[in-house]
Design a protein around this motif. Structure first.
Motif, mmCIF file in Angstrom:
data_model
loop_
_atom_site.group_PDB
_atom_site.id
_atom_site.type_symbol
_atom_site.label_atom_id
_atom_site.label_comp_id
_atom_site.label_asym_id
_atom_site.label_seq_id
_atom_site.Cartn_x
_atom_site.Cartn_y
_atom_site.Cartn_z
ATOM 1 N N THR A 63 5.670 8.472 3.592
ATOM 2 C CA THR A 63 5.111 9.747 4.128
ATOM 3 C C THR A 63 3.990 9.483 5.406
ATOM 4 N N PRO A 64 3.875 10.478 6.190
ATOM 5 C CA PRO A 64 2.822 10.249 7.104
ATOM 6 C C PRO A 64 1.456 10.122 6.320
ATOM 7 N N ASN A 65 0.386 9.319 6.986
ATOM 8 C CA ASN A 65 -0.913 9.258 6.287
ATOM 9 C C ASN A 65 -1.715 10.571 6.695
ATOM 10 N N ARG A 66 -2.423 11.164 5.984
ATOM 11 C CA ARG A 66 -3.365 12.129 6.410
ATOM 12 C C ARG A 66 -4.851 11.925 6.175
ATOM 13 N N ASP A 67 -5.722 12.556 6.837
ATOM 14 C CA ASP A 67 -7.066 12.239 7.002
ATOM 15 C C ASP A 67 -7.566 12.258 5.204
ATOM 16 N N LEU A 68 -8.488 11.436 4.752
ATOM 17 C CA LEU A 68 -9.064 11.671 3.709
ATOM 18 C C LEU A 68 -7.929 11.452 2.492
ATOM 19 N N GLU A 69 -6.863 11.224 2.774
ATOM 20 C CA GLU A 69 -5.915 10.935 1.680
ATOM 21 C C GLU A 69 -6.174 9.645 0.710
ATOM 22 N N LEU A 70 -6.056 9.966 -0.419
ATOM 23 C CA LEU A 70 -6.247 8.706 -1.447
ATOM 24 C C LEU A 70 -5.174 7.969 -1.891
ATOM 25 N N PHE A 71 -5.467 6.809 -2.245
ATOM 26 C CA PHE A 71 -4.334 6.016 -3.197
ATOM 27 C C PHE A 71 -4.947 5.305 -4.415
ATOM 28 N N TYR A 72 -4.225 5.149 -5.291
ATOM 29 C CA TYR A 72 -4.794 4.514 -6.647
ATOM 30 C C TYR A 72 -4.199 3.264 -6.772
ATOM 31 N N ILE A 73 -5.024 2.396 -7.440
ATOM 32 C CA ILE A 73 -4.605 0.975 -7.983
ATOM 33 C C ILE A 73 -4.754 1.157 -9.530
ATOM 34 N N ASP A 74 -3.830 1.040 -9.941
ATOM 35 C CA ASP A 74 -3.735 1.023 -11.761
ATOM 36 C C ASP A 74 -3.655 -0.520 -12.219
ATOM 37 N N VAL A 75 -4.562 -0.716 -12.887
ATOM 38 C CA VAL A 75 -4.417 -2.192 -13.555
ATOM 39 C C VAL A 75 -4.645 -2.187 -15.079
ATOM 40 N N LYS A 76 -3.785 -3.235 -15.697
ATOM 41 C CA LYS A 76 -3.687 -3.458 -17.223
ATOM 42 C C LYS A 76 -4.148 -4.624 -17.264
ATOM 43 N N THR A 77 -5.104 -4.879 -18.319
ATOM 44 C CA THR A 77 -5.607 -6.322 -18.493
ATOM 45 C C THR A 77 -5.735 -6.377 -19.955
ATOM 46 N N ASN A 78 -6.090 -7.705 -20.163
ATOM 47 C CA ASN A 78 -6.201 -7.876 -21.790
ATOM 48 C C ASN A 78 -7.860 -7.896 -22.156
ATOM 49 N N ASP A 79 -8.516 -7.989 -21.008
ATOM 50 C CA ASP A 79 -9.911 -7.887 -21.209
ATOM 51 C C ASP A 79 -10.755 -6.845 -20.442
ATOM 52 N N ASN A 80 -11.183 -6.033 -21.134
ATOM 53 C CA ASN A 80 -12.040 -4.611 -20.261
ATOM 54 C C ASN A 80 -13.061 -5.228 -19.535
ATOM 55 N N LYS A 81 -13.582 -6.241 -19.767
ATOM 56 C CA LYS A 81 -14.929 -6.712 -19.076
ATOM 57 C C LYS A 81 -14.354 -7.209 -17.485
ATOM 58 N N LEU A 82 -12.956 -7.497 -17.235
ATOM 59 C CA LEU A 82 -12.500 -7.794 -16.004
ATOM 60 C C LEU A 82 -12.415 -6.906 -14.863
ATOM 61 N N PHE A 83 -12.485 -5.671 -15.422
ATOM 62 C CA PHE A 83 -12.656 -4.574 -14.348
ATOM 63 C C PHE A 83 -13.855 -4.525 -13.462
ATOM 64 N N ILE A 84 -14.759 -5.138 -13.843
ATOM 65 C CA ILE A 84 -16.012 -5.090 -12.992
ATOM 66 C C ILE A 84 -15.878 -6.376 -11.997
ATOM 67 N N VAL A 85 -14.955 -7.337 -12.211
ATOM 68 C CA VAL A 85 -14.720 -8.420 -11.303
ATOM 69 C C VAL A 85 -13.734 -7.920 -10.441
ATOM 70 N N LEU A 86 -12.743 -7.206 -11.023
ATOM 71 C CA LEU A 86 -11.465 -6.835 -9.935
ATOM 72 C C LEU A 86 -11.630 -5.885 -9.168
ATOM 73 N N GLN A 87 -12.643 -4.928 -9.267
ATOM 74 C CA GLN A 87 -12.960 -3.896 -8.213
ATOM 75 C C GLN A 87 -13.495 -4.378 -6.838
ATOM 76 N N PRO A 88 -14.395 -4.974 -6.819
ATOM 77 C CA PRO A 88 -14.579 -5.798 -5.533
ATOM 78 C C PRO A 88 -13.619 -6.663 -4.937
ATOM 79 N N ALA A 89 -12.864 -7.604 -5.862
ATOM 80 C CA ALA A 89 -12.084 -8.264 -5.480
ATOM 81 C C ALA A 89 -10.843 -7.645 -5.006
ATOM 82 N N LEU A 90 -10.337 -6.576 -5.302
ATOM 83 C CA LEU A 90 -9.291 -5.868 -4.774
ATOM 84 C C LEU A 90 -9.418 -5.104 -3.329
ATOM 85 N N VAL A 91 -10.667 -4.610 -3.329
ATOM 86 C CA VAL A 91 -11.099 -4.180 -2.220
ATOM 87 C C VAL A 91 -11.342 -5.187 -1.087
ATOM 88 N N ASN A 92 -11.594 -6.141 -1.149
ATOM 89 C CA ASN A 92 -11.923 -7.243 -0.590
ATOM 90 C C ASN A 92 -10.714 -7.836 0.155
#
Length: 293
Positions: free
Chosen positions: A125-154
């Protein structure tokens, strides 16, 4: 119209049919107890193995906004990461995200989704201004989310050569405009300074004051435009930005109870089906032999 007698007759007929089916099923199990036991044990063993290897996991979702590539393009980039996870290609995954191989081993899945919850790599579908998308992550270690957030954006901001090239071109164009406005403001400030000196030496105060006010207003306009370009450059250089990051529960999610229930149900159904199928095949063979004789 269906009266009470018809309904009672229907119930009686259905009950008789259900009893015949149950009797046929039980007699099939008795006559094919070996097959029933074998399929039951085999299916239950496979289910128990899956149950034993089902580990608890943590799940969190990050929302991002974007202004460069399409939703599908970002979805495909995220899907490529998930393929590496499923293939256990942890070294390649760690290299792409610039994280340790140990952290990569703890990732269970990475999925990109649109605002309706559908897979992002399927969204055309066409992109719209200020439209969001979501990244859903499952992991065995909940401390990993702090590392993954900047890593995924980069990763999303730097993995596409097309995106990087577009960023450089847009940034260069903005820098050129900023340089123009900066030079124009410096010249206008110089003119204003000289004009104020001239005002002190002339008697045409009213007309000169209007001219001075016009020059100052022009400077303010250029200054506002310069600030807008500075903000635009920041957005251009970071196409994907976080709206809200990962928030994970301290308690892991477990699906062991669900897996155990499915295992028991599947074992019984498959074993019963195999017994009935064996009886049907045996009956068909008997009929064929009698017909041939």
């Amino acid at each position: 119209m269906i009266d009470g007698k018809d309904f009672i007759s229907f119930i009686a007929g259905f009950s008789a049919f259900a009893k015949k089916v149950l009797y046929y099923l039980l007699s099939s199990i008795r006559s094919g107890i070996a097959i029933f036991s074998l399929i039951l044990i085999a299916t239950f063993s496979i289910g128990l193995w899956h149950w034993y290897n089902t580990k608890p996991y943590y799940e969190a979702q990050m929302a991002c906004t974007f202004n460069d590539l399409t939703k599908k393009a970002y979805g495909e980039m995220i899907h490529n990461l998930d393929i590496l996870v499923k293939d256990h290609s942890y070294n390649n995954l760690a290299a792409l995200l610039n994280i340790s191989t140990g952290d990569a081993h703890n990732i269970v899945s990475i999925e990109g989704k649109n605002m309706s919850g559908s897979m992002l790599y399927e969204d055309i579908t066409p992109n719209r201004d200020l439209e969001l998308f979501y990244i859903d992550v499952k992991t065995n270690d909940n401390k990993l989310f702090i590392v993954l957030q900047p890593a995924l954006v980069n990763y999303l901001n730097t993995a596409s050569p097309l995106s990087i090239r577009a960023q450089k071109i847009n940034s260069a164009a903005i820098q050129h405009k900023m340089a123009y406005f900066k030079t124009a403001m410096a010249r206008t400030d110089s003119i204003i300074s000289q004009y104020r000196v001239l005002l002190n030496k002339t008697n045409t105060i009213a007309a000169s004051s209007d001219t001075l006010a016009s020059l100052i207003a022009s400077t303010d306009t250029m200054d506002n435009r310069y600030m807008e370009l500075m903000m635009k450059e920041q957005i251009v250089n970071v196409p994907v930005q976080v709206v809200h990051g990962f928030v994970s529960s301290e308690q892991p999610i477990t699906e062991r109870n669900k897996t155990l229930k499915i295992t028991i149900a599947a074992a019984i159904i498959f074993a019963c089906s195999a017994s009935v199928a064996a009886r049907v095949i045996k009956g068909s063979n008997t009929i064929t032999k009698n017909t041939s004789a």
